[in-house]
Design a protein around this motif. Structure first.
Motif, PDB file in Angstrom:
ATOM      1  N   UNK A 100      11.374  -4.828 -10.999  1.00  0.00           N
ATOM      2  CA  UNK A 100      12.351  -5.769 -10.294  1.00  0.00           C
ATOM      3  C   UNK A 100      13.571  -6.226 -11.225  1.00  0.00           C
ATOM      4  N   UNK A 101      13.734  -5.448 -12.275  1.00  0.00           N
ATOM      5  CA  UNK A 101      14.753  -5.830 -13.196  1.00  0.00           C
ATOM      6  C   UNK A 101      16.294  -5.541 -12.594  1.00  0.00           C
ATOM      7  N   UNK A 138       0.951  -1.183   0.022  1.00  0.00           N
ATOM      8  CA  UNK A 138      -0.038  -0.097  -0.016  1.00  0.00           C
ATOM      9  C   UNK A 138       0.761   1.133  -0.186  1.00  0.00           C
ATOM     10  N   UNK A 139       1.918   1.248   0.636  1.00  0.00           N
ATOM     11  CA  UNK A 139       2.853   2.467   0.968  1.00  0.00           C
ATOM     12  C   UNK A 139       3.608   2.808  -0.182  1.00  0.00           C
ATOM     13  N   UNK A 140       4.049   1.602  -1.097  1.00  0.00           N
ATOM     14  CA  UNK A 140       4.681   1.700  -2.302  1.00  0.00           C
ATOM     15  C   UNK A 140       3.676   2.436  -3.422  1.00  0.00           C
ATOM     16  N   UNK A 179       4.538  -4.462 -10.052  1.00  0.00           N
ATOM     17  CA  UNK A 179       6.029  -4.278  -9.941  1.00  0.00           C
ATOM     18  C   UNK A 179       6.189  -4.932  -8.500  1.00  0.00           C
ATOM     19  N   UNK A 180       5.258  -4.711  -7.385  1.00  0.00           N
ATOM     20  CA  UNK A 180       5.396  -5.424  -5.983  1.00  0.00           C
ATOM     21  C   UNK A 180       5.311  -6.912  -6.095  1.00  0.00           C
ATOM     22  N   UNK A 219      13.324  -1.995   0.881  1.00  0.00           N
ATOM     23  CA  UNK A 219      14.402  -1.638   0.032  1.00  0.00           C
ATOM     24  C   UNK A 219      14.470  -2.483  -1.236  1.00  0.00           C
ATOM     25  N   UNK A 220      13.996  -3.543  -1.140  1.00  0.00           N
ATOM     26  CA  UNK A 220      13.722  -4.351  -2.292  1.00  0.00           C
ATOM     27  C   UNK A 220      12.877  -3.877  -3.436  1.00  0.00           C
TER      28      UNK A 220
END
Length: 418
Positions: free
Chosen positions: A178-179, A4-6, A53-54, A67-68
């Motif tokens: 995630x690349x 949610x935060x991302x 993305x997540x 951080x990931x």
């Protein structure tokens, strides 16, 4: 919560972006609804893209830390290699990456820079991808990897930086699916694999060395087992021969033999002796031989006292003395003299046993068990640091010289025998 935060952060970034556009747009007197409509359409694609993305990051690393989820990844990897080896390791690992190019390796600064062409995780052919169009406008579809080696004596630290080619502020508006995380993890795995492979190679080499050492010790044990019966056989044969001509002297000789064995046999159980101990052994044997040869045998010994403590292989001097008697003086009607000399030069000690007997030709030199064992024992014990040289003694006879290090070398020793 991290998802949610991302997502909220990306939505906030686009909202701030469109707010700035709206302010500029309104100052130009243009209809505001166009900007608002464009913002709503953009957010309709931004939210699913951020969520995608997540989940993509979760597929790569499991339960991700905050951080990931970032577009820019940093790693520090400790490797048990000096700087030069660590640089070669990371350079090779980067060159194995798929779609890598433009590699710049600077050995002096211990830094490697490479570009990695990003490929969409869901395919590119025929897919409507407005966010991909935005990515290309904001900075392209290429990532960059920078690896720096930090020396620390016999170990090194490799710092990895994997990031998009665009400016850092664009991370508020775009995701890399995630690349860069995938690239960082792949390089870390490659480093771990290479370190493990080298460690396994070192363990295999150590195992081979240990096996070779065990084989060498077994061969040395066999050589000792051959030398000691050889010596005893020659001595007892001489005593047997003397009993036929002079039983009283034969009895005295056997008494000397018993005393000789009492003093020397416990020492033969050790592969490494000293020059002084071996000189005592050889001199006792020569005294025994004088009972048989009488006035036909004379001895001269010239060994400095400082060299008596030099490590020297057990029974080796005895073998050379036996050969001098057997090949040189016994076949000569008038007998002769045996010389034992030792000299120290440049950290090496040369021990020479010479005679003025009949001698033997170069073709027959070293063909007997005694000299074969001497050469083999020297090779197994000292490697190339020791040697045996056979030469003619002027005006007659043979001189055999054994050269050994003045101090024992680590890693070479003869085994103890039970």
């Amino acid at each position: 919560m991290s998802t949610f935060s991302f997502v909220f952060r990306h939505v906030l970034g686009w909202c701030v972006f469109y707010l700035a556009v709206l302010i500029v747009w309104a100052n130009l007197g243009l209809p505001e609804f166009i900007v608002l409509l464009l913002a709503v359409v953009t957010l309709a694609f931004v939210i699913p893209d951020a969520i995608s993305h997540v989940y993509r990051v979760r597929m790569i690393i499991g339960q991700p830390a905050p951080e990931h989820l970032r577009n820019r990844q940093r790693r520090q990897v400790e490797v048990p290699f000096a700087a030069g080896e660590a640089f070669d390791l990371i350079d090779a690992a980067l060159r194995e990456l798929p779609n890598v190019g433009d590699i710049e390796a600077a050995r002096d600064s211990l830094r490697v820079h490479a570009g990695v062409q990003r490929t969409g995780p869901y395919g590119e052919q025929g897919r409507f991808d407005p966010m991909g169009w935005i990515d290309r406008r904001l900075g392209g579809r290429r990532d960059v990897v920078t690896a720096t080696v930090h020396p620390n004596g016999d170990t090194s630290t490799i710092t990895l930086a994997c990031e998009p080619e665009s400016a850092a502020w664009t991370d508020w508006l775009r995701v890399d699916h995630g690349s860069n995380l995938e690239t960082a993890e792949a390089i870390t795995r490659a480093i771990t694999r290479r370190v493990g492979a080298q460690r396994r190679g070192e363990q295999a080499a150590a195992h081979r060395t240990a096996s070779a050492k065990e084989l060498s010790e077994a061969r040395l044990s066999l050589l000792h087992a051959q030398v000691e019966p050889h010596f005893l056989y020659n001595t007892l044969a001489s005593a047997q021969l003397l009993t036929r001509s002079d039983p009283v002297r034969a009895d005295q000789m056997l008494g000397h033999l018993i005393e000789y064995l009492r003093r020397s046999l416990p020492r033969t159980l050790q592969g490494q002796s000293t020059l002084g101990e071996e000189l005592e052994r050889a001199n006792a044997w020569l005294e025994i031989m004088k009972f048989r040869m009488g006035g036909r045998l004379a001895t001269q010994i010239d060994v400095p006292e400082a060299l008596l403590a030099v490590p020297f292989p057990a029974m080796m001097l005895q073998t050379l003395v036996e050969n001098a008697i057997k090949h040189g003086l016994e076949p000569k009607p008038g007998g002769g003299t045996v010389w034992i000399r030792a000299r120290d030069s440049d950290g090496r000690v040369a021990v020479t046993v010479a005679d003025d007997g009949r001698g033997f030709s170069s073709e027959s030199a070293g063909t007997g068990i005694g000299l074969r064992n001497v050469r083999e024992r020297l090779r197994l014990t000292y490697g190339d640091a020791a040697g045996l040289r056979i030469a003619a003694n002027f005006p007659s006879g043979v001189a055999a010289t054994v050269t050994v290090p003045a101090q024992p070398e680590h890693g070479h020793r003869e085994p103890a025998h039970a």
